[in-house]
Motif scaffolding. Structure first.
Motif, mmCIF file in Angstrom:
data_model
loop_
_atom_site.group_PDB
_atom_site.id
_atom_site.type_symbol
_atom_site.label_atom_id
_atom_site.label_comp_id
_atom_site.label_asym_id
_atom_site.label_seq_id
_atom_site.Cartn_x
_atom_site.Cartn_y
_atom_site.Cartn_z
ATOM 1 N N VAL A 1 5.951 -3.521 0.916
ATOM 2 C CA VAL A 1 4.557 -3.671 0.472
ATOM 3 C C VAL A 1 3.623 -2.948 1.450
ATOM 4 C CG1 VAL A 1 2.697 -5.324 0.043
ATOM 5 C CG2 VAL A 1 5.024 -5.850 -0.694
ATOM 6 N N VAL A 2 3.902 -3.104 2.745
ATOM 7 C CA VAL A 2 3.090 -2.414 3.742
ATOM 8 C C VAL A 2 3.187 -0.900 3.555
ATOM 9 C CG1 VAL A 2 2.807 -1.944 6.209
ATOM 10 C CG2 VAL A 2 3.250 -4.264 5.427
ATOM 11 N N ALA A 3 4.422 -0.426 3.344
ATOM 12 C CA ALA A 3 4.597 1.021 3.173
ATOM 13 C C ALA A 3 3.863 1.513 1.928
ATOM 14 C CB ALA A 3 6.078 1.367 3.093
ATOM 15 N N LEU A 4 3.931 0.758 0.848
ATOM 16 C CA LEU A 4 3.224 1.160 -0.369
ATOM 17 C C LEU A 4 1.714 1.146 -0.137
ATOM 18 C CD1 LEU A 4 5.287 -0.595 -3.201
ATOM 19 C CD2 LEU A 4 5.053 1.869 -2.793
ATOM 20 N N GLY A 5 1.248 0.152 0.608
ATOM 21 C CA GLY A 5 -0.185 0.075 0.911
ATOM 22 C C GLY A 5 -0.637 1.250 1.752
ATOM 23 N N VAL A 6 0.133 1.566 2.802
ATOM 24 C CA VAL A 6 -0.229 2.712 3.653
ATOM 25 C C VAL A 6 -0.148 4.004 2.839
ATOM 26 C CG1 VAL A 6 0.379 4.036 5.710
ATOM 27 C CG2 VAL A 6 0.476 1.548 5.770
ATOM 28 N N ALA B 1 -3.477 13.289 7.984
ATOM 29 C CA ALA B 1 -2.310 12.642 8.595
ATOM 30 C C ALA B 1 -2.736 11.761 9.757
ATOM 31 C CB ALA B 1 -1.310 13.704 9.056
ATOM 32 N N MET B 2 -3.638 12.270 10.567
ATOM 33 C CA MET B 2 -4.092 11.485 11.719
ATOM 34 C C MET B 2 -4.875 10.262 11.268
ATOM 35 S SD MET B 2 -5.351 14.339 14.356
ATOM 36 C CE MET B 2 -4.252 15.559 15.031
ATOM 37 N N LEU B 3 -5.753 10.485 10.316
ATOM 38 C CA LEU B 3 -6.615 9.401 9.849
ATOM 39 C C LEU B 3 -5.782 8.228 9.341
ATOM 40 C CD1 LEU B 3 -9.572 8.988 9.690
ATOM 41 C CD2 LEU B 3 -9.602 10.128 7.483
ATOM 42 N N ALA B 4 -4.799 8.533 8.500
ATOM 43 C CA ALA B 4 -3.984 7.463 7.931
ATOM 44 C C ALA B 4 -2.881 7.053 8.892
ATOM 45 C CB ALA B 4 -3.371 7.924 6.613
ATOM 46 N N GLY B 5 -2.427 8.009 9.725
ATOM 47 C CA GLY B 5 -1.229 7.762 10.512
ATOM 48 C C GLY B 5 -1.450 7.083 11.851
ATOM 49 N N ILE B 6 -2.614 7.289 12.458
ATOM 50 C CA ILE B 6 -2.809 6.759 13.813
ATOM 51 C C ILE B 6 -2.595 5.252 13.854
ATOM 52 C CG2 ILE B 6 -4.613 6.245 15.496
ATOM 53 C CD1 ILE B 6 -5.376 9.106 15.483
ATOM 54 N N ILE B 7 -3.078 4.556 12.853
ATOM 55 C CA ILE B 7 -2.790 3.126 12.777
ATOM 56 C C ILE B 7 -1.636 2.872 11.821
ATOM 57 C CG2 ILE B 7 -3.799 0.850 12.473
ATOM 58 C CD1 ILE B 7 -6.503 2.120 12.718
ATOM 59 N N GLY B 8 -1.559 3.664 10.756
ATOM 60 C CA GLY B 8 -0.565 3.408 9.715
ATOM 61 C C GLY B 8 0.865 3.537 10.201
ATOM 62 N N ILE B 9 1.163 4.578 10.985
ATOM 63 C CA ILE B 9 2.543 4.780 11.431
ATOM 64 C C ILE B 9 3.007 3.658 12.359
ATOM 65 C CG2 ILE B 9 4.062 6.282 12.806
ATOM 66 C CD1 ILE B 9 2.737 8.679 11.454
ATOM 67 N N GLU C 1 13.689 4.961 -0.146
ATOM 68 C CA GLU C 1 14.007 5.057 1.283
ATOM 69 C C GLU C 1 13.980 3.695 1.975
ATOM 70 O OE1 GLU C 1 15.244 7.683 2.834
ATOM 71 O OE2 GLU C 1 15.182 8.736 0.926
ATOM 72 N N THR C 2 13.047 2.819 1.598
ATOM 73 C CA THR C 2 13.059 1.503 2.248
ATOM 74 C C THR C 2 14.304 0.721 1.838
ATOM 75 O OG1 THR C 2 11.580 0.694 0.524
ATOM 76 C CG2 THR C 2 10.580 1.183 2.640
ATOM 77 N N ARG C 3 14.743 0.928 0.604
ATOM 78 C CA ARG C 3 15.948 0.234 0.158
ATOM 79 C C ARG C 3 17.191 0.795 0.857
ATOM 80 N NH1 ARG C 3 17.835 -3.027 -4.210
ATOM 81 N NH2 ARG C 3 15.684 -3.713 -4.255
ATOM 82 N N ARG C 4 17.212 2.133 0.958
ATOM 83 C CA ARG C 4 18.379 2.785 1.540
ATOM 84 C C ARG C 4 18.477 2.557 3.045
ATOM 85 N NH1 ARG C 4 20.407 8.293 1.349
ATOM 86 N NH2 ARG C 4 18.464 8.980 2.269
ATOM 87 N N ARG C 5 17.345 2.575 3.705
ATOM 88 C CA ARG C 5 17.366 2.495 5.166
ATOM 89 C C ARG C 5 17.070 1.098 5.690
ATOM 90 N NH1 ARG C 5 19.199 7.651 7.017
ATOM 91 N NH2 ARG C 5 19.226 8.671 4.998
ATOM 92 N N GLY C 6 16.624 0.190 4.815
ATOM 93 C CA GLY C 6 16.352 -1.166 5.241
ATOM 94 C C GLY C 6 15.270 -1.237 6.298
ATOM 95 N N VAL C 7 15.371 -2.239 7.168
ATOM 96 C CA VAL C 7 14.371 -2.373 8.223
ATOM 97 C C VAL C 7 15.011 -2.112 9.568
ATOM 98 C CG1 VAL C 7 12.911 -3.981 6.973
ATOM 99 C CG2 VAL C 7 14.780 -4.834 8.388
ATOM 100 N N GLU C 8 14.165 -1.876 10.525
ATOM 101 C CA GLU C 8 14.629 -1.531 11.855
ATOM 102 C C GLU C 8 13.701 -2.220 12.851
ATOM 103 O OE1 GLU C 8 15.518 2.713 12.320
ATOM 104 O OE2 GLU C 8 14.393 2.606 14.194
#
Ligand SMILES: [Zn+2]
Lengths: 426, 206
Positions: A100-105, A122-130, A198-205
């Motif tokens: 859900v977080v990934a879809l939101g970001v 990329a910076m605008l969304a990524g600085i906090i999003g990543i 990708e979230t399904r394939r790689r799961g969480v870390e």
């Protein structure tokens, strides 16, 4: 002579590939050499100095202003905490479900991507999003890819891009918008599929990292409070105006700037904030503006009568006219828009598009279809483009890892774009 | 190798760490987690304490994840890592663990971190992530943190506090492995001597 011009172009690509020359410089030199090879005089009509340099350099001026306004708006989204608030809300509401977080970001990146593309987005969304995605367990490559796929999903609605293709391909904005609306579903579907698969394939870390207990806060960003909810609608303002109400691109973007300002800033501070963010915007816009000057010069060179005459038979011979072949050939050529390759729309690709139109090989809308489809690939996967490099490095992975993971998805987007093009315009 | 790294300045830094209480390390962890940029210290401290208590009181469960080892933890700045796919796996970074054990001896912290306990703590820590991802503990933690993001009449919607699961995992590891101090103290000490080259987003700026 056409063969010589193509060889010169190949040398230019090699110079960009090996990073011997910055893209903008390489394109400018390329343009001047092509103009001389095409037999252009030094001055006068269709000349090197007057036509290629003097008229070519400002040819994409409207795009440059749009880029500048986009960067300004991006700066405002950052400084007023609008972008940060969007991400924070997503984590608070959906944090225990990483997908859900990934879809939101992804949604935030898409919105931000419509305002200002490439690295600033990329910076605008990524600085906090990543880091927010990584903190809830999204693996790093997926996190970087999510930002890039999101920006690319917003790209069909990125107003400076509309302006660019409209000017460069001499098409009305309406036509560009019409094709972009058809491309958008592919880009959006690919982005959502990327996150889900990708979230399904790689799961969480989750990592026990040495830095987790460090005393210095990771971010020395200004402490921003939440922006009010209605300010969060800012990215939609230019879109609604340009898409829904048919307002021209530059005033639509200016309206976004004003909306962000009045919803977040007290009257006494408005002037200061406007100037500060505008000047900050100039800094962000500098690199793309230089590139657009060079592209304008290159376009002017390849459109010289001599160049068109020399290149037309060659390009005609290799350009498929059959719709099926058209889709197959251009889909197979997708890798050529990576690594500053010849089909990169923000490089030699713009020149090739110019030749295709000037020589009348395809209708301009079909060239638009080719160029925008390649742009979807380039915008996400090119490991030498600024936004890909930034996102990957910020997430702590390599741009090549991000390219490999995202390429299948954006390749499919390009395929979709070519199918639409072949079905509608050939 | 640590002998050289433990110069006077480093020792002073570690001394300051030793004097910092365990909850404060939780506060630092939260402060380093995005989305908490504008939150005040008291609130972070309250969350850190709650998450710590929550983790310490978690029922002991035997870890089920596969354990693998690798040796490039210092380069990555990692002690351990949990990945849920393709099968739940805990990756232990042996070089970082070895450095941790050595550091514990040098600093005379053996009474806090018994021999072999760091490895054990890493496995326990990552087991909590598994629990928090797949079990009911997730919403229990959220409830206990009480971060209300939406209120409608009697109904409240609790928000996710990023980083709280990490504090809970450390507190759980401290409890079940019988450590005298939080693994976060050891983490901070390790960070001062290891100084990882490559980083996560933390610490980078645009
Ligand atoms: Zn952890």
């Amino acid at each position: 002579m056409g063969v010589v011009i193509l060889l010169v172009m190949a040398v230019g690509v090699a110079a960009m590939l090996t990073r011997r020359l910055p893209t903008a410089f390489a394109l400018t030199i390329l343009a001047i050499v092509i103009a001389f090879l095409a037999g252009a005089p030094l001055t006068g009509e269709n000349s090197v100095l007057d036509t290629v340099i003097q008229e070519g350099a400002p040819a994409l001026a409207a795009t440059m202003i749009a880029i500048l306004l986009g960067s300004w708006l991006g700066k405002l989204l950052d400084e007023t905490g609008i972008a940060g608030t969007l991400v924070r809300k997503i984590v608070e509401f959906g944090g225990d479900r990483p997908v859900v977080v990934a879809l939101g970001v992804l949604a935030v990146s898409t919105l931000v991507g419509t305002v200002t593309g490439s690295a600033p987005a990329a910076m605008l969304a990524g600085i906090i999003g990543i880091p927010a995605m990584i903190a809830v367990g999204i693996p790093k490559v997926t996190a970087a890819g999510t930002i890039l796929m999101g920006i690319a999903a917003g790209m069909p609605f990125e107003l400076p891009i509309w302006q660019f293709f409209s000017t460069a391909l001499e098409l009305p904005v309406d036509t560009v918008r019409g094709f972009m609306l058809k491309l958008f579903p592919f880009a959006l579907a690919a982005a959502i599929l990327f996150v889900l698969i990708e979230t399904r394939r790689r799961g969480v870390e989750h990592a026990w990292s040495l830095k987790s207990a460090s005393a210095k806060p990771a971010s020395r960003r200004k402490q921003l409070g939440d922006a009010p909810w209605y300010a969060l609608l800012t990215p939609l303002v230019p879109l609604v105006l340009a898409l829904g109400l048919d307002v021209a691109i530059l005033p639509s973007m200016l309206a976004g700037v004003l909306y962000a300002l009045v919803t977040t800033t007290r009257p006494g501070e408005m002037n200061k904030r406007l100037l500060r963010t505008l000047y900050g915007g100039f800094e962000i816009a500098a690199a793309p503006i230089v590139l657009f000057i060079a592209i304008g010069i290159l376009l002017a060179a390849v459109k010289l009568p001599g160049a068109v005459e020399a290149l037309e038979p060659l390009i005609k011979a290799v350009s498929p006219q059959n719709p099926v072949l058209f889709v197959v050939v251009f889909t197979l050529l997708v890798p050529l828009c990576l690594y500053r390759g010849p089909l990169n729309v923000f490089g030699l690709g713009a020149g090739i598009a110019g030749v295709l139109i000037a020589a009348g090989i395809y209708p301009a809308v079909a060239v638009l279809g080719i160029a925008t489809s390649y742009n979807q690939v380039f915008g996400v996967s090119d490991p030498t483009s600024t936004q890909t490099v930034w996102s990957a490095q910020y997430a702590g992975v390599t741009p090549q890892q991000v390219m490999l993971r995202t390429l299948p998805y954006v390749w499919a987007v390009a395929l979709g774009g070519f199918c639409v093009t072949a079905a509608t315009y050939l | 190798m640590t002998a050289a790294l433990l110069d006077r300045a480093t020792l002073a830094e570690i001394g300051a760490l030793e004097a910092t209480d365990d909850i404060e390390f939780g506060v630092r962890l939260l402060a380093n987690t995005p989305t908490h940029e504008s939150r005040d210290h008291d609130r972070l401290r309250q969350w850190a304490r709650t998450a710590d208590e929550f983790g310490a009181s978690l029922a002991h469960v035997a870890p089920t994840a596969r354990v693998v080892e690798s040796g490039d933890g210092l380069a990555k700045g990692l002690l351990a890592r949990y990945t849920s796919r393709p099968v739940p796996t805990v990756e232990l970074f042996t070089d970082t663990l070895a450095l941790a054990e050595e550091l514990i001896d040098r600093l005379g912290w053996r009474h806090w971190y018994p021999a072999g306990s760091v490895r054990e703590a890493a496995i326990a820590h990552e087991a909590v992530h598994e629990q928090l991802h797949h079990g009911p503990a997730k919403s229990a933690l959220k409830q206990s943190l009480g971060h209300v993001v939406l209120r409608a009449g009697r109904h409240r919607l609790y928000g996710h506090v990023a980083g709280a699961d990490e504090i809970a995992a450390h507190a759980y590891a401290r409890t079940v492995c019988g450590l005298g101090r939080s693994p976060l103290l050891l983490t901070a000490a390790l960070a001062t001597v290891a100084d990882p080259q490559q980083g996560s987003p933390h610490g980078r700026e645009k």
